[in-house]
Design an enzyme around this catalytic site. Structure first.
Site, PDB file in Angstrom:
ATOM      1  N   GLN B 237      -2.618   1.623   7.749  1.00 35.09           N
ATOM      2  CA  GLN B 237      -1.355   1.142   7.186  1.00 35.09           C
ATOM      3  C   GLN B 237      -0.274   2.219   7.280  1.00 35.09           C
ATOM      4  O   GLN B 237       0.891   1.935   7.062  1.00 35.09           O
ATOM      5  CB  GLN B 237      -1.545   0.699   5.734  1.00 35.09           C
ATOM      6  CG  GLN B 237      -2.336  -0.596   5.595  1.00 35.09           C
ATOM      7  CD  GLN B 237      -2.490  -1.074   4.171  1.00 35.09           C
ATOM      8  OE1 GLN B 237      -3.607  -1.286   3.709  1.00 35.09           O
ATOM      9  NE2 GLN B 237      -1.388  -1.271   3.452  1.00 35.09           N
ATOM     10  N   ARG B 384      -2.289  -4.831  -3.003  1.00 35.77           N
ATOM     11  CA  ARG B 384      -1.075  -5.646  -2.966  1.00 35.77           C
ATOM     12  C   ARG B 384      -0.193  -5.385  -4.174  1.00 35.77           C
ATOM     13  O   ARG B 384       0.220  -6.303  -4.879  1.00 35.77           O
ATOM     14  CB  ARG B 384      -1.423  -7.125  -2.889  1.00 35.77           C
ATOM     15  CG  ARG B 384      -0.283  -7.929  -2.287  1.00 35.77           C
ATOM     16  CD  ARG B 384      -0.644  -9.366  -2.130  1.00 35.77           C
ATOM     17  NE  ARG B 384       0.389 -10.062  -1.415  1.00 35.77           N
ATOM     18  CZ  ARG B 384       0.153 -10.952  -0.452  1.00 35.77           C
ATOM     19  NH1 ARG B 384      -1.065 -11.247  -0.104  1.00 35.77           N
ATOM     20  NH2 ARG B 384       1.155 -11.559   0.130  1.00 35.77           N
ATOM     21  N   CYS B 385       0.065  -4.107  -4.396  1.00 41.52           N
ATOM     22  CA  CYS B 385       1.008  -3.777  -5.470  1.00 41.52           C
ATOM     23  C   CYS B 385       1.550  -2.400  -5.195  1.00 41.52           C
ATOM     24  O   CYS B 385       1.078  -1.699  -4.323  1.00 41.52           O
ATOM     25  CB  CYS B 385       0.353  -3.821  -6.836  1.00 41.52           C
ATOM     26  SG  CYS B 385      -0.484  -2.315  -7.306  1.00 41.52           S
ATOM     27  N   GLU B 760       4.409  -8.179  -2.733  1.00 42.71           N
ATOM     28  CA  GLU B 760       3.425  -7.888  -3.761  1.00 42.71           C
ATOM     29  C   GLU B 760       3.718  -8.563  -5.093  1.00 42.71           C
ATOM     30  O   GLU B 760       2.846  -8.645  -5.959  1.00 42.71           O
ATOM     31  CB  GLU B 760       3.323  -6.377  -3.908  1.00 42.71           C
ATOM     32  CG  GLU B 760       2.786  -5.801  -2.599  1.00 42.71           C
ATOM     33  CD  GLU B 760       2.930  -4.309  -2.455  1.00 42.71           C
ATOM     34  OE1 GLU B 760       3.758  -3.745  -3.178  1.00 42.71           O
ATOM     35  OE2 GLU B 760       2.233  -3.733  -1.633  1.00 42.71           O
TER      36      GLU B 760
END
Lengths: 174, 806
Positions: B237, B384-385, B760
């Site tokens: 990522q 996802r935050c 997110e």
């Protein structure tokens, strides 16, 4: 290491053969020996369906099937769905309705949907959801996948593809 | 001009720019099986690596015998810590200032830990060889409970730092303690709480879970010994940071390392860190001179690679009798596992948890976070935050509900009277943040009206009466959430990862015939960057998005950036894209002025062209300008049309939203049937509504999983009980509901196009919405807190404890 066996398959209309160990899984033979990398590996326990291919008219999970068990079979993978005229309507509808994001589940998802629409050419939303429950997606939340499959079914049945407002949101209606 | 000229509206439509529901350019490849993921990469002579992993959660390694494995035909090497030690690679630094074993050095600290790396001719031989490596263990006492880890006399887990009193984030008060991180005014908060009308107090646990992207982590390392270049393909990522880390660890000059992130099958934070598999593959490729592939299987991934959450949050919230919140106190016991490998900006060991005052105007607050070692896998990634924002949002949204219960108030009204008001923005929170913009009351009112909130409460009350009369066994729960996110990390002055400032970048080249390529420092994992970043650019430079290629993930060609996680791509790289586009436009204006023989200031921008003010028939389109930049000698200007922008954001962005979930809970089976889910998101300027909606659907489904069943569970021996998808819950199409999405639009004042990021938000806001619905169903029976995940068994137990089974 056991002696290799002679494996013959028909994949996407092409007669293919290779030598492989009897213990090799179908997904590895497809991906490693035939370079058919559309079907993916997500779990190796039959749960996620990323490896779904069509084998003699049934959706199967290629990660938990020995290639030896597929001897002589006719296999269709996602690579075999488009025609010289263009993408299959399911592929088009997945794009049209944003039924994919990272794309990893997509080949298995579309290959399964392709068989589902042959098993049940005009499914309800509930039947689509049930019929697709063997394929996991981590990105889309399924809503647009379901929408894409219903739209593809409508087109294949000669109906207006936009008549799928069962899952439309208020924003879209507005 | 002639009649063929499209009118302005048509020209805007042709751009497919901002706000357009552009279909994705990625999809033709993905739908036809032509993606290129890391496991699809096959290099000549490639070997395959795999790990011998520890079956124990805590044990001393007495011996490792690889003889039998090495005797197996096809096995090339078996690497252990002893082999890596001379290279200084048996340990590696973590992103959180700690260090982590690459291969077990004397002991193992969690089940699934990497003990030896087998390199073989193919994956089957590697799997056989793993079984042949004999490792003798002496098991040690196991600690899986962070509270027990801090007891006097608890077993020492990290012997390597047992005597170190000072960690990367300050003093350590116990041998299993990592840090205490504090923010806010403790004394003032405690004073408010001790004298408040009402104080609600609760322990809120956000359980350990896992991002579990459908594609696991993996890489292919290829060392070319002749030209000294290392190429590393992988599920990264943050490819540029991986290059820097690989250079620092290996000693190979950074220009001799090329890192490539190919297509990535979902990330969700799982693919931010640097894992032992990458290091071992690089070493194995250097040693063997051949490419080495390493791909995790699902069990490896769930057991060992980057868990998320595991926060025990003790909270106190003080209010007046009327419900005006006067203070918030929170202490977190954070279970970090065996190594502190959290992926947070360096200065924030608890991430942005101090956004936990949420959407409310709370005058005083305090947060303390104790990081603790246990015998569990390392990680602590932002699933996802944006760096512990999910934990913060869950905490405050539970505390609000618990306070509403204590005050006997409606929880929607309690939120409304405490919201930060529109005119208070930019708002300085008690814990040090500056919220950029918001209009919470408008969003809340819109959401409550959309679901007919009053009607729902009436129906719920009637259902409760029917339940009490024995006419139904189903209770109705209404789950409310109003969340504020903090994303777009972040300003270089206070955000870095391993010393690299968290800016991001975009480089644009316009081709002579009026098409373009843009390269960014980020990397899509399904977000659709190739589609949406082209839209930003199209609106900035007047070239149709269809004529703009977006490329990311190859460190040899893309400008340096910190990557994609924490919803930072749009706030940071999206801004860089807009600003690089503006540099292009500035030069284009000079070129147009020359071509039209007017002064620069006599021109104005109009969609896709510069027009002479007051003479609309005199203009030069961007395509004409691009061509001129390559074929005309323009005095004072270099040929070509290119620009690069590195964007250091002045502040974070603060997306927000209102989510409402309605569920029917069968008290006898524990089954929760989600009847309705309404999600209103405000992510500022909307780039592609189709993509936004898709992100919201996906994030909500992850939230559904986390709240209703997904966890990484351990037994007391430290065995992972949820190591396959049989036990680790991922919802299917069958149990996932349809969602209704909605929006308001409050642009960010400091972002060049006003966008805030959205990927997110649905995970952050979704979890409390689902969980609050479960709690709300039992509110009338006095339930204050029941820990997630709310699977059928736990809901049944809750009902049973409340005496609802007669």
């Amino acid at each position: 290491m056991a002696d290799k066996m002679h494996l013959k398959l028909t994949i996407n209309g092409e007669h293919l053969e290779t030598l492989c160990e009897p213990r090799e899984l179908l997904i590895h033979v497809l991906r490693e020996r035939f370079n058919i990398t559309g079907p993916h590996i997500g779990c190796e326990t039959s749960h996620c369906g990323a490896c779904t291919v069509d084998l003699d008219g049934k959706s199967v999970k290629a990660c938990t099937l020995f290639a030896a068990q597929a001897q002589g079979a006719t296999i269709t993978t996602v690579e075999g769905l488009a025609s010289p005229e263009g993408m299959h309507v399911l592929q088009e509808m997945f794009r049209e309705h944003h039924g994919l994001q990272c794309g990893y589940c997509t080949p298995g998802m579309i290959t399964r949907a392709w068989r589902l629409l042959q098993e049940n050419p005009d499914p309800t939303e509930e039947e689509v959801r049930f019929g697709m429950a063997g394929n996991l997606c981590r990105c889309t939340g399924y809503q647009n996948i379901v929408k894409a499959i219903l739209a593809a079914a409508a087109i294949m049945n000669g109906r207006d593809a936009t008549a799928d407002d069962a899952v439309k949101t208020p924003e879209e209606v507005a | 001009m002639n009649d063929m000229t499209p009118n302005r509206e048509e020209r805007v439509a042709n751009l497919k720019g901002l706000g357009c529901k552009r279909k994705r350019v990625e999809d033709a490849r993905f739908t036809q099986g032509k993606g290129n993921y890391v496991d699809d990469i096959k290099l000549p002579g490639m070997l395959f690596g795999d790990f011998v992993r520890s079956p124990y959660a805590h044990a001393r390694i007495k011996s490792i015998n690889a003889e039998a494995a090495l005797a197996l035909p096809g096995v090339i090497a078996v690497l252990t810590a002893k082999d890596l030690e001379p290279l200084g690679l048996h340990w590696m630094p973590t992103l959180a200032g700690d260090k982590q074993m690459v291969l077990a050095d004397g002991k193992v600290l969690f089940q699934g830990q990497e003990v030896a790396f087998v390199v073989a001719s193919d994956r089957y031989v590697a799997a056989d060889a793993i079984e042949l490596v004999e490792v003798e263990y002496d098991d040690l006492p196991v600690i899986t409970d962070p509270f027990k880890a801090l007891e006097d006399g608890a077993t020492v887990l990290r012997e390597d730092i047992a005597d170190k009193k000072e960690g990367a984030h300050g003093p350590r008060r116990h041998h299993n303690h990592i840090f205490l991180w504090e923010e806010g005014n403790k004394a003032a908060t405690e004073a408010v709480i001790s004298s408040a009308d009402v104080v609600a107090e609760e322990m809120v646990y956000y359980h350990r879970t896992h991002p579990c992207p459908l594609e696991t982590c993996g890489c292919v390392a290829s060392m070319d010994k002749i030209n000294g270049k290392l190429t590393l393909y992988g599920t990264f990522q943050a490819p540029h940071v991986v290059r820097t880390v690989a250079s620092l660890l290996s000693g190979i000059d950074e220009h001799n390392i090329r890192v490539v992130s190919p297509d990535i099958g979902g990330g969700f934070g799982n693919k931010v860190g640097v894992y032992p598999g990458y290091v071992c593959s690089i070493v194995a490729s250097i040693v063997t001179g051949k490419p080495v592939k390493w791909i995790e299987d699902r069990m490896d991934n769930l057991m060992a690679t980057a868990f998320a959450r595991d926060y025990w949050m003790q909270g106190k919230i003080a209010a007046t009798k009327e419900g005006k919140i006067t203070g918030l106190w929170c202490h977190v016991t954070a279970d970090h596992g065996a190594f502190d490998a959290c992926a947070d900006p360096t200065k924030y060991p608890a991430g942005f948890f101090h956004i936990c005052t949420g959407s409310y105007d709370i005058p005083v607050a305090y947060v303390g976070v104790d990081g603790v070692y246990t015998n569990k896998a390392p990680g602590g990634v932002a699933y996802r935050c944006s760096f512990r924002v999910t934990e913060a949002a869950y905490f405050i949204e539970r505390m609000i509900e618990i306070l509403a219960q204590k005050l006997d108030m409606d929880a929607a009204e309690l939120r409304r009277i405490n919201f930060i008001r529109k005119e208070q923005f930019p708002y300085h929170s008690a814990l040090g943040w500056e919220y950029d913009s918001g209009d919470y009351h408008t969003a809340w009112d819109k959401a409550l009206e959309a679901v007919d909130y009053k009607g729902l409460r009436k129906e719920q009350a009637e259902r409760l009466e029917a339940f009490k009369r024995g006419e139904t066994r189903k209770l109705m729960g209404i789950g409310l959430t109003f969340f504020t996110e903090i994303v777009g990390a972040g300003p270089v002055k206070n955000c870095d990862i391993l010393g690299m400032g968290m800016f991001d970048s975009c480089e644009i080249r316009i081709h002579p015939t009026g098409s373009a390529i843009a390269r960014l420092g980020t990397i899509s994992q399904g977000q659709g960057h190739a589609t949406t970043f082209a839209q930003i650019l199209a609106s900035e430079i007047g070239i149709s998005a269809d004529k703009i290629t977006v490329e990311e993930g190859d460190t040899d060609t893309a400008p340096y950036g910190l990557g994609t996680y924490g919803s930072r791509s749009t706030p940071v790289a999206g801004a860089a894209t807009a600003l690089a586009g503006r540099k292009i436009r500035a030069k284009a204006q000079m070129i147009a002025a020359y071509l039209l023989e007017v002064h620069d200031n006599d021109l104005e921008w109009d969609v896709d062209r510069f027009v002479v003010k007051g003479a609309p028939e005199r203009f030069k389109t961007m395509a004409e300008i691009a061509y001129a930049s390559y074929n005309q000698a323009i005095p004072g200007l270099e040929p070509g049309l290119e620009a690069v922008s590195y964007y250091d954001p002045p502040n974070m962005t603060y997306p927000f939203g209102a989510y409402i979930c309605v569920m029917d809970i069968d008290v006898d089976t524990g089954v929760a049937d989600i009847r309705q889910f309404y999600a209103l998101d405000d992510c500022g300027t909307r780039i592609n509504p189709m993509v936004i909606e898709g992100q919201v659907h996906g994030g909500l489904t992850e939230a559904l999983a986390i709240a209703m069943g997904q966890e990484i569970a351990y037994d007391e021996m430290g065995n992972v009980k949820t190591g396959t998808l049989m036990d680790f819950f991922l919802p299917t199409a069958w149990e996932t509901p349809n969602y209704v999405t909605d929006h308001t639009e409050t642009p960010s004042p400091h972002h060049p196009i006003g966008a805030k990021g959205v990927g997110e938000s649905p995970n952050v806001g979704g979890v409390p919405a689902f969980s609050n619905a479960v709690h709300d169903a039992f509110r009338a029976f006095g339930l204050k807190q029941s820990h997630m995940p709310h699977d059928h068994w736990r809901i049944w137990k809750t009902a049973n404890k409340l005496g609802l089974h007669g």
